[in-house]
Design a protein around this motif. Structure first.
Motif, PDB file in Angstrom:
ATOM      1  N   LEU A 136     169.456  51.106 -58.296  1.00  0.00           N
ATOM      2  CA  LEU A 136     169.243  49.924 -59.154  1.00  0.00           C
ATOM      3  C   LEU A 136     167.776  49.542 -59.206  1.00  0.00           C
ATOM      4  O   LEU A 136     167.228  49.245 -60.277  1.00  0.00           O
ATOM      5  N   ILE A 137     167.120  49.532 -58.050  1.00  0.00           N
ATOM      6  CA  ILE A 137     165.699  49.173 -57.994  1.00  0.00           C
ATOM      7  C   ILE A 137     164.869  50.166 -58.799  1.00  0.00           C
ATOM      8  O   ILE A 137     163.959  49.772 -59.546  1.00  0.00           O
ATOM      9  N   LYS A 138     165.192  51.436 -58.679  1.00  0.00           N
ATOM     10  CA  LYS A 138     164.443  52.465 -59.393  1.00  0.00           C
ATOM     11  C   LYS A 138     164.573  52.289 -60.906  1.00  0.00           C
ATOM     12  O   LYS A 138     163.586  52.381 -61.647  1.00  0.00           O
ATOM     13  N   ILE A 139     165.795  52.025 -61.358  1.00  0.00           N
ATOM     14  CA  ILE A 139     166.021  51.844 -62.798  1.00  0.00           C
ATOM     15  C   ILE A 139     165.322  50.582 -63.303  1.00  0.00           C
ATOM     16  O   ILE A 139     164.661  50.593 -64.352  1.00  0.00           O
ATOM     17  N   LYS A 140     165.446  49.483 -62.561  1.00  0.00           N
ATOM     18  CA  LYS A 140     164.819  48.223 -62.979  1.00  0.00           C
ATOM     19  C   LYS A 140     163.308  48.354 -63.027  1.00  0.00           C
ATOM     20  O   LYS A 140     162.644  47.748 -63.877  1.00  0.00           O
ATOM     21  N   THR A 141     162.761  49.133 -62.110  1.00  0.00           N
ATOM     22  CA  THR A 141     161.309  49.338 -62.076  1.00  0.00           C
ATOM     23  C   THR A 141     160.846  50.190 -63.251  1.00  0.00           C
ATOM     24  O   THR A 141     159.801  49.931 -63.855  1.00  0.00           O
ATOM     25  N   THR A 142     161.640  51.194 -63.575  1.00  0.00           N
ATOM     26  CA  THR A 142     161.266  52.133 -64.646  1.00  0.00           C
ATOM     27  C   THR A 142     161.593  51.587 -66.026  1.00  0.00           C
ATOM     28  O   THR A 142     160.814  51.730 -66.968  1.00  0.00           O
ATOM     29  N   HIS A 143     162.772  50.986 -66.138  1.00  0.00           N
ATOM     30  CA  HIS A 143     163.287  50.514 -67.430  1.00  0.00           C
ATOM     31  C   HIS A 143     163.240  48.992 -67.457  1.00  0.00           C
ATOM     32  O   HIS A 143     164.192  48.313 -67.069  1.00  0.00           O
ATOM     33  N   LYS A 144     162.130  48.446 -67.943  1.00  0.00           N
ATOM     34  CA  LYS A 144     161.902  46.991 -67.888  1.00  0.00           C
ATOM     35  C   LYS A 144     162.908  46.195 -68.726  1.00  0.00           C
ATOM     36  O   LYS A 144     163.199  45.039 -68.423  1.00  0.00           O
ATOM     37  N   ASN A 145     163.425  46.799 -69.789  1.00  0.00           N
ATOM     38  CA  ASN A 145     164.344  46.080 -70.683  1.00  0.00           C
ATOM     39  C   ASN A 145     165.817  46.293 -70.344  1.00  0.00           C
ATOM     40  O   ASN A 145     166.695  45.866 -71.080  1.00  0.00           O
ATOM     41  N   ALA A 146     166.073  46.963 -69.235  1.00  0.00           N
ATOM     42  CA  ALA A 146     167.454  47.235 -68.853  1.00  0.00           C
ATOM     43  C   ALA A 146     168.235  45.941 -68.656  1.00  0.00           C
ATOM     44  O   ALA A 146     167.727  44.971 -68.093  1.00  0.00           O
ATOM     45  N   VAL A 147     169.462  45.937 -69.161  1.00  0.00           N
ATOM     46  CA  VAL A 147     170.349  44.785 -68.994  1.00  0.00           C
ATOM     47  C   VAL A 147     171.519  45.235 -68.110  1.00  0.00           C
ATOM     48  O   VAL A 147     172.310  46.097 -68.506  1.00  0.00           O
ATOM     49  N   ILE A 148     171.600  44.634 -66.921  1.00  0.00           N
ATOM     50  CA  ILE A 148     172.667  44.994 -65.982  1.00  0.00           C
ATOM     51  C   ILE A 148     173.481  43.737 -65.711  1.00  0.00           C
ATOM     52  O   ILE A 148     173.152  42.925 -64.841  1.00  0.00           O
ATOM     53  N   HIS A 149     174.538  43.547 -66.495  1.00  0.00           N
ATOM     54  CA  HIS A 149     175.379  42.360 -66.367  1.00  0.00           C
ATOM     55  C   HIS A 149     176.071  42.340 -65.003  1.00  0.00           C
ATOM     56  O   HIS A 149     176.217  43.375 -64.348  1.00  0.00           O
ATOM     57  N   SER A 150     176.504  41.162 -64.607  1.00  0.00           N
ATOM     58  CA  SER A 150     177.180  41.030 -63.312  1.00  0.00           C
ATOM     59  C   SER A 150     178.438  41.892 -63.252  1.00  0.00           C
ATOM     60  O   SER A 150     178.753  42.479 -62.221  1.00  0.00           O
ATOM     61  N   TYR A 151     179.181  41.979 -64.377  1.00  0.00           N
ATOM     62  CA  TYR A 151     180.397  42.786 -64.371  1.00  0.00           C
ATOM     63  C   TYR A 151     180.053  44.271 -64.234  1.00  0.00           C
ATOM     64  O   TYR A 151     180.833  45.052 -63.673  1.00  0.00           O
ATOM     65  N   VAL A 152     178.875  44.682 -64.741  1.00  0.00           N
ATOM     66  CA  VAL A 152     178.431  46.063 -64.589  1.00  0.00           C
ATOM     67  C   VAL A 152     178.098  46.350 -63.127  1.00  0.00           C
ATOM     68  O   VAL A 152     178.460  47.403 -62.580  1.00  0.00           O
ATOM     69  N   GLN A 153     177.451  45.395 -62.484  1.00  0.00           N
ATOM     70  CA  GLN A 153     177.134  45.559 -61.062  1.00  0.00           C
ATOM     71  C   GLN A 153     178.413  45.660 -60.232  1.00  0.00           C
ATOM     72  O   GLN A 153     178.492  46.470 -59.297  1.00  0.00           O
ATOM     73  N   ASP A 154     179.405  44.853 -60.580  1.00  0.00           N
ATOM     74  CA  ASP A 154     180.692  44.932 -59.866  1.00  0.00           C
ATOM     75  C   ASP A 154     181.337  46.303 -60.061  1.00  0.00           C
ATOM     76  O   ASP A 154     181.904  46.870 -59.121  1.00  0.00           O
ATOM     77  N   PHE A 155     181.247  46.809 -61.283  1.00  0.00           N
ATOM     78  CA  PHE A 155     181.806  48.131 -61.577  1.00  0.00           C
ATOM     79  C   PHE A 155     181.065  49.208 -60.792  1.00  0.00           C
ATOM     80  O   PHE A 155     181.688  50.116 -60.230  1.00  0.00           O
ATOM     81  N   LEU A 156     179.748  49.099 -60.747  1.00  0.00           N
ATOM     82  CA  LEU A 156     178.954  50.094 -60.009  1.00  0.00           C
ATOM     83  C   LEU A 156     179.322  50.127 -58.530  1.00  0.00           C
ATOM     84  O   LEU A 156     179.343  51.177 -57.903  1.00  0.00           O
ATOM     85  N   LYS A 157     179.626  48.957 -57.993  1.00  0.00           N
ATOM     86  CA  LYS A 157     179.995  48.883 -56.576  1.00  0.00           C
ATOM     87  C   LYS A 157     181.387  49.484 -56.318  1.00  0.00           C
ATOM     88  O   LYS A 157     181.680  49.940 -55.208  1.00  0.00           O
ATOM     89  N   SER A 158     182.218  49.464 -57.366  1.00  0.00           N
ATOM     90  CA  SER A 158     183.610  49.919 -57.170  1.00  0.00           C
ATOM     91  C   SER A 158     183.782  51.411 -57.423  1.00  0.00           C
ATOM     92  O   SER A 158     184.761  52.005 -56.960  1.00  0.00           O
ATOM     93  N   ILE A 159     182.845  52.024 -58.134  1.00  0.00           N
ATOM     94  CA  ILE A 159     183.010  53.435 -58.493  1.00  0.00           C
ATOM     95  C   ILE A 159     182.360  54.308 -57.434  1.00  0.00           C
ATOM     96  O   ILE A 159     181.258  54.023 -56.951  1.00  0.00           O
ATOM     97  N   ASN A 160     183.048  55.343 -57.068  1.00  0.00           N
ATOM     98  CA  ASN A 160     182.555  56.256 -56.022  1.00  0.00           C
ATOM     99  C   ASN A 160     182.471  57.668 -56.572  1.00  0.00           C
ATOM    100  O   ASN A 160     183.475  58.290 -56.882  1.00  0.00           O
ATOM    101  N   ILE A 161     181.242  58.142 -56.741  1.00  0.00           N
ATOM    102  CA  ILE A 161     181.032  59.486 -57.290  1.00  0.00           C
ATOM    103  C   ILE A 161     180.312  60.335 -56.250  1.00  0.00           C
ATOM    104  O   ILE A 161     179.255  59.954 -55.778  1.00  0.00           O
TER     105      ILE A 161
END
Length: 436
Positions: free
Chosen positions: A411-436
């Motif tokens: 997340l930190i890497k993407i936010k640092t690289t992609h300044k306009n990235a929009v990561i909604h709270s529901y997206v963060q919850d989804f990211l925490k729940s998915i295991n790849i």
């Protein structure tokens, strides 16, 4: 104590609570309106052609029965609590409108020769008020009833749907309500779903919440269309087109129909372009004038995210036959320059909607596999319409997978690289729940 007995007792108490709130607001406002020297009516001119159909009093009368039994059809405590909140909300909100904007039904009700129908109409005359018109509680409650009835299995689900439609039409054909009351009742019922969603934090039900937002928009546009038609010009009826589109899009959100517009080749068929023109046109305007991410951003070597690129932007990107493009836009078709000069994959996701975990895993693993096999001049471009949310989600997971990073670091890497990235709270919850 027996759990079933407690459950039944709770249901009875909630029925009593909702009936009390409804009766209080309904009767007090009816009394207040009756004391006024003048109570106006709001009628669209074409309503004079609505026929009086006596037999429709039967579905009209069933609203009171449904008001009670619906509390005994809820399967879970959560569903029962949500139902109660919606009924109370609708009763109070409608009551405030009755108080602030009292209206009166103005058509003269014809006599009916049927003894049974006449009995029902006499009963309605005693218990129903000629006031308390807009928004129609019959309509708002019918919407709420459906939120429970929709869980029925066939054929009862279809039977209840048809019956509730008849109930809604009966408000007009029994000469109990005018069209304004029906439309505003639908708006109020739809609003209750948004204010009190079925399960607020259930990611899997997110599409239902968004669908209700589209449905609400559809009813609001219908109201606007009727008002423009009545007071300004008949051309106001053209607004029924975008209203229909809003209902269709809402339906597809409910079904999570990711290919409802684009096919797997990234193309939108001509007939869909016509039907969905207001929806596609609005997204095109957003894309044309509001997007910021016009130049692909390199997250890691040879892996890029961006908005949907036009022909010149793709040429500047120097895409070639060894470039893999993953298009996550569900609203706009891909331009031919990209499809003809890259290895193109259409994998649409609904904007700010829920994601299918299995499909997301498949896509991320596929991109990861291709990334590891890229030739020297190869690269991968991930894009959605605006390049803010959907492409960012996939970018985070791919970077995390390729570099074997913890989620926080990805997340930190993407936010640092992609300044306009929009990561909604529901997206963060989804990211925490998915295991790849």
């Amino acid at each position: 104590m027996d759990e079933a007995r407690v459950t039944i007792g709770t249901r009875i108490k909630l029925v009593a609570l909702c009936a009390t709130v409804f009766s209080l607001f309904y009767n007090v406002n009816a009394w207040y309106a009756s004391t006024l020297d003048y109570v106006p009516s709001f009628i669209f001119s074409f309503e004079q052609y609505i026929p009086f159909i006596p037999w429709t009093v039967i579905p009209y009368m069933t609203s009171g029965i449904f008001f009670v039994i619906v509390f005994f059809l809820c399967e879970t405590r959560q569903e029962l609590q949500t139902l109660t909140k919606r009924v109370v909300f609708v009763s109070v909100a409608a009551g405030l409108f009755f108080l602030l904007f009292p209206l009166k039904f103005s058509f003269i009700k014809p006599e009916t020769s049927s003894v049974l129908f006449n009995f029902f109409f006499q009963f309605i005359k005693k218990v129903d008020s000629p006031f308390n018109e807009a928004p129609s509680l019959h309509i708002a409650f019918a919407f709420i009833f459906w939120s429970v009835f929709r869980n029925f299995t066939a054929p009862w689900r279809q039977v209840s749907a048809v019956w509730l439609v008849l109930l809604g039409l009966a408000t007009l054909t029994t000469y109990q309500h005018h069209l304004l009351d029906v439309v505003t009742g639908a708006i109020l019922g739809q609003l209750s779903f948004i204010v009190f969603p079925a399960e607020k934090n259930n990611f899997k039900l997110r599409n239902f919440y968004l669908a209700n937002c589209y449905f609400l928009g559809g009813w609001l546009v219908i109201l606007l269309s009727l008002v423009v038609f009545e007071f300004y010009h008949a051309s106001g009826l053209i607004l029924l087109w975008p209203a229909l589109v809003l209902f269709l899009v809402g339906y597809h959100y409910q079904k999570n129909s990711i290919y409802f517009l684009k096919n797997k080749q990234g193309t939108i068929p001509w007939y869909k372009k016509i039907v969905y023109f207001p929806y596609i046109g609005l997204y095109w305007l957003f894309w044309k004038f509001l997007r910021k991410n016009k130049k692909p951003i390199e997250l890691i070597p040879k892996l890029y995210v961006s908005s949907r690129l036009d022909q010149s932007e793709f040429q500047d990107f120097k895409g070639n036959q060894n470039t893999l493009v993953y298009d996550f836009s569900a609203e706009l078709e891909e331009n031919n320059a990209i499809k003809g000069n890259s290895v193109y994959h259409a994998v649409p996701l609904l904007d700010i909607g829920a994601f299918d975990t299995i499909e997301i895993k498949r896509i991320v693993l596929e991109i990861t596999s291709h990334y590891k096999e890229l030739p020297k001049d190869g690269k991968i471009l991930i894009h959605c319409t605006m390049g803010l949310s959907r492409s960012t989600l996939i970018g985070i997971l791919v970077v995390k997978n390729i570099l074997s990073l913890p989620l926080d670091e990805a997340l930190i890497k993407i936010k640092t690289t992609h300044k306009n990235a929009v990561i909604h709270s529901y997206v963060q919850d989804f990211l925490k729940s998915i295991n790849i």
